[in-house]
Design a protein around this motif. Sequence first.
Motif, PDB file in Angstrom:
ATOM      1  N   ILE B   7       0.855  -1.187   0.000  1.00 56.65           N
ATOM      2  CA  ILE B   7       0.000   0.000   0.000  1.00 56.65           C
ATOM      3  C   ILE B   7       0.892   1.238   0.000  1.00 56.65           C
ATOM      4  CG2 ILE B   7      -1.811   1.279   1.205  1.00 56.65           C
ATOM      5  CD1 ILE B   7      -2.574  -1.226   2.658  1.00 56.65           C
ATOM      6  N   VAL B   9       0.171   5.262   0.186  1.00 55.04           N
ATOM      7  CA  VAL B   9      -0.810   6.338   0.270  1.00 55.04           C
ATOM      8  C   VAL B   9      -0.036   7.645   0.370  1.00 55.04           C
ATOM      9  CG1 VAL B   9      -2.593   7.372   1.707  1.00 55.04           C
ATOM     10  CG2 VAL B   9      -2.573   4.913   1.342  1.00 55.04           C
ATOM     11  N   GLN B  28       2.996   4.004   4.085  1.00 55.71           N
ATOM     12  CA  GLN B  28       3.260   2.834   3.243  1.00 55.71           C
ATOM     13  C   GLN B  28       3.120   1.576   4.088  1.00 55.71           C
ATOM     14  OE1 GLN B  28       6.170   5.098   3.117  1.00 55.71           O
ATOM     15  NE2 GLN B  28       5.302   6.214   1.400  1.00 55.71           N
ATOM     16  N   LEU B  52      -9.153   2.815   0.056  1.00 58.47           N
ATOM     17  CA  LEU B  52      -8.233   1.771  -0.395  1.00 58.47           C
ATOM     18  C   LEU B  52      -8.960   0.616  -1.072  1.00 58.47           C
ATOM     19  CD1 LEU B  52      -5.693   1.612   2.538  1.00 58.47           C
ATOM     20  CD2 LEU B  52      -5.213   2.231   0.174  1.00 58.47           C
ATOM     21  N   ALA B  63      -3.620   6.889  -3.847  1.00 61.41           N
ATOM     22  CA  ALA B  63      -3.523   5.653  -3.081  1.00 61.41           C
ATOM     23  C   ALA B  63      -3.262   4.536  -4.067  1.00 61.41           C
ATOM     24  CB  ALA B  63      -4.816   5.407  -2.311  1.00 61.41           C
ATOM     25  N   VAL B  65      -2.367   0.323  -4.534  1.00 59.26           N
ATOM     26  CA  VAL B  65      -2.292  -1.003  -3.935  1.00 59.26           C
ATOM     27  C   VAL B  65      -1.566  -1.894  -4.935  1.00 59.26           C
ATOM     28  CG1 VAL B  65      -3.634  -3.047  -3.306  1.00 59.26           C
ATOM     29  CG2 VAL B  65      -4.338  -0.797  -2.495  1.00 59.26           C
ATOM     30  N   ILE B  81      -7.920  -7.302  -3.285  1.00 64.02           N
ATOM     31  CA  ILE B  81      -8.220  -6.935  -1.901  1.00 64.02           C
ATOM     32  C   ILE B  81      -9.344  -7.787  -1.346  1.00 64.02           C
ATOM     33  CG2 ILE B  81      -9.185  -5.115  -0.458  1.00 64.02           C
ATOM     34  CD1 ILE B  81      -7.747  -3.080  -2.020  1.00 64.02           C
ATOM     35  N   LEU B 158      -3.958  -8.447  -0.368  1.00 65.22           N
ATOM     36  CA  LEU B 158      -4.138  -7.505   0.732  1.00 65.22           C
ATOM     37  C   LEU B 158      -5.496  -7.733   1.395  1.00 65.22           C
ATOM     38  CD1 LEU B 158      -3.451  -4.881   2.313  1.00 65.22           C
ATOM     39  CD2 LEU B 158      -4.461  -3.613   0.432  1.00 65.22           C
TER      40      LEU B 158
END
Lengths: 250, 319
Positions: B7, B9, B28, B52, B63, B65, B81, B158
């Motif tokens: 991640i 951001v 992060q 996210l 953001a 991923v 995710i 994630l």
Amino acid sequence: MQGYWTLTRRELAAYFYSFTGWVVIAVATFLVGLSFVVLLDRLGNAPSPAPVTELFYQTYYFWLIVLLATPVITMRLFALERFSGTFETLMTTPVSDLTVVLAKFSAALVFYLVMWLPMLGCLLVVQRFVHQPGALDAGTLAGMYLGVALVGALFLAAGCFASSLTRSQTAAAMIGALLGVSLFSLGFLAQRVPTSASVFRQALAQLNVFEQMQDFARGVLDTRAVVFHLSGTAFLLYLTLRAVESRRWR
Amino acid sequence: MNDGWMIEVAHLTKRFAGRTAVEDVSFQVGRGEIVGLLGPNGAGKSTTMRILSGFLPATSGSARVAGLDVFRDSREVRRRIGYMPENNPLHPEMRVREYLKFRARLKGLSRRRSRERVDAVLEQFGLTDVSRRIIGQLSRGYRQRVGLADALVHEPELIILDEPTQGLDPHQIRSARETIKSLAGAHTLLISTHNLHEAELMCHRILIMLDGRVLAADTPENLQKLMAGGGQVVAEIAAPAAALRECFAAMPEVETFDLSACEGDYYRCALTARAGVDLRPQLFALARDRGWTLRELTRNRHSLEDIYVRVTRPEEEEE
């Protein structure tokens, strides 16, 4: 595509899991049965040359069922998911917003068509006893079912839109009913418009779902009516999509 | 290919009509880490997670991923995710297996793969015995496991869990924590909680959020040290800068220091002590011995301390 089928199946199953689904079917069946009793009683007193299907639409029971059932069928589609929070789990799967809207609408439409099946039974009963081949032929029946589906699609799309606006199922049903009744009354407005505004009057007359349905029931397939219903449905579903997407730009 | 960050951001801001939920948040998360978002209710944890997971767009900032932008490559990100929102919403009328199958198919798994994965997660979360039960009739603990199973069914890289232990009894909480910890390594986890103790137990790293900002990000041990230590001491001393530097460098208790010139001969010295040491008496002694004028000597109560108090208070009231 897989997302669409998966979601449509679940949405459809949800109708049969829920008490509401069965109540809707029961009420519709009851009203259809009642209308046929009234219809047959009337036919017994004064025989009519018109097809049975057309007579059915003159009883107003049909519209009662449509106006009553469609908001109830659609009210839970988005409102319940927003209320329970499953909207979030749904929208975070790799399924597009459009797929979600179309799947939910399709499930509602299929359920609505299932709800009308008892009417088919009633029509067959009528055919068996009137001993008249002209009372009910395949073409008329097909035209009528197409009409039922088109009118249903339009009103269900309005219901979908109503449901996408709120977290409350009750509010969704009320807004849906309001939209439905408005749509229904639109055509009757034409008679109220002064003849001087003839263009406006003509335009309104085109929106008369009541007369259009009578045509369908007679087995007449008017392209204008079909186009009106399909484009109306598409427009309302587009509004639904925008409302579903609204979390992205609000 | 993406610096190993799961991640990333950067300067993330989310405004709702008349309210800023998240303001200029950057952090992060590395692959395989368990990171906790800790903060009181309304701190912006859920909003950050919603952004996210692709549910909400950010007002500004970015953001990413697995190197993909969550808004532009939203669907690809959503595939990677597993997200369990607050309160673990489920369809109560469905059966456990049926629900997981539905979710697996919705997430794009093939028929065969979804059957395999559903069996696997049922086994993993001890749900095999209740797989034919209706979700609405299950206990909260079981429903929680169904939610976790759903988050994991498509083997996401994630996993984002919003308050995963909320509403569980202590026994269920313990077992949920064990389950979550067992997921580390194979998956990256981002977990939100308002329970400090829980964050310390489960997470490798904690981000503390308050009023939409990240106030601190560190391992639980370091954060604790920060708490226990004397924190930062500020002294204004009239002395030559070189002499001050020399003295501070010679003091073993001083970890870092920073000088800035004030009006006149004064220097504003900000010193960070090693854990557990209060530098104030030493600084006073130093000024007295050297004959320097000391006009201010204060210890900054670290703002974290206040947050900890705020974060932990609701929990104490509950118990």
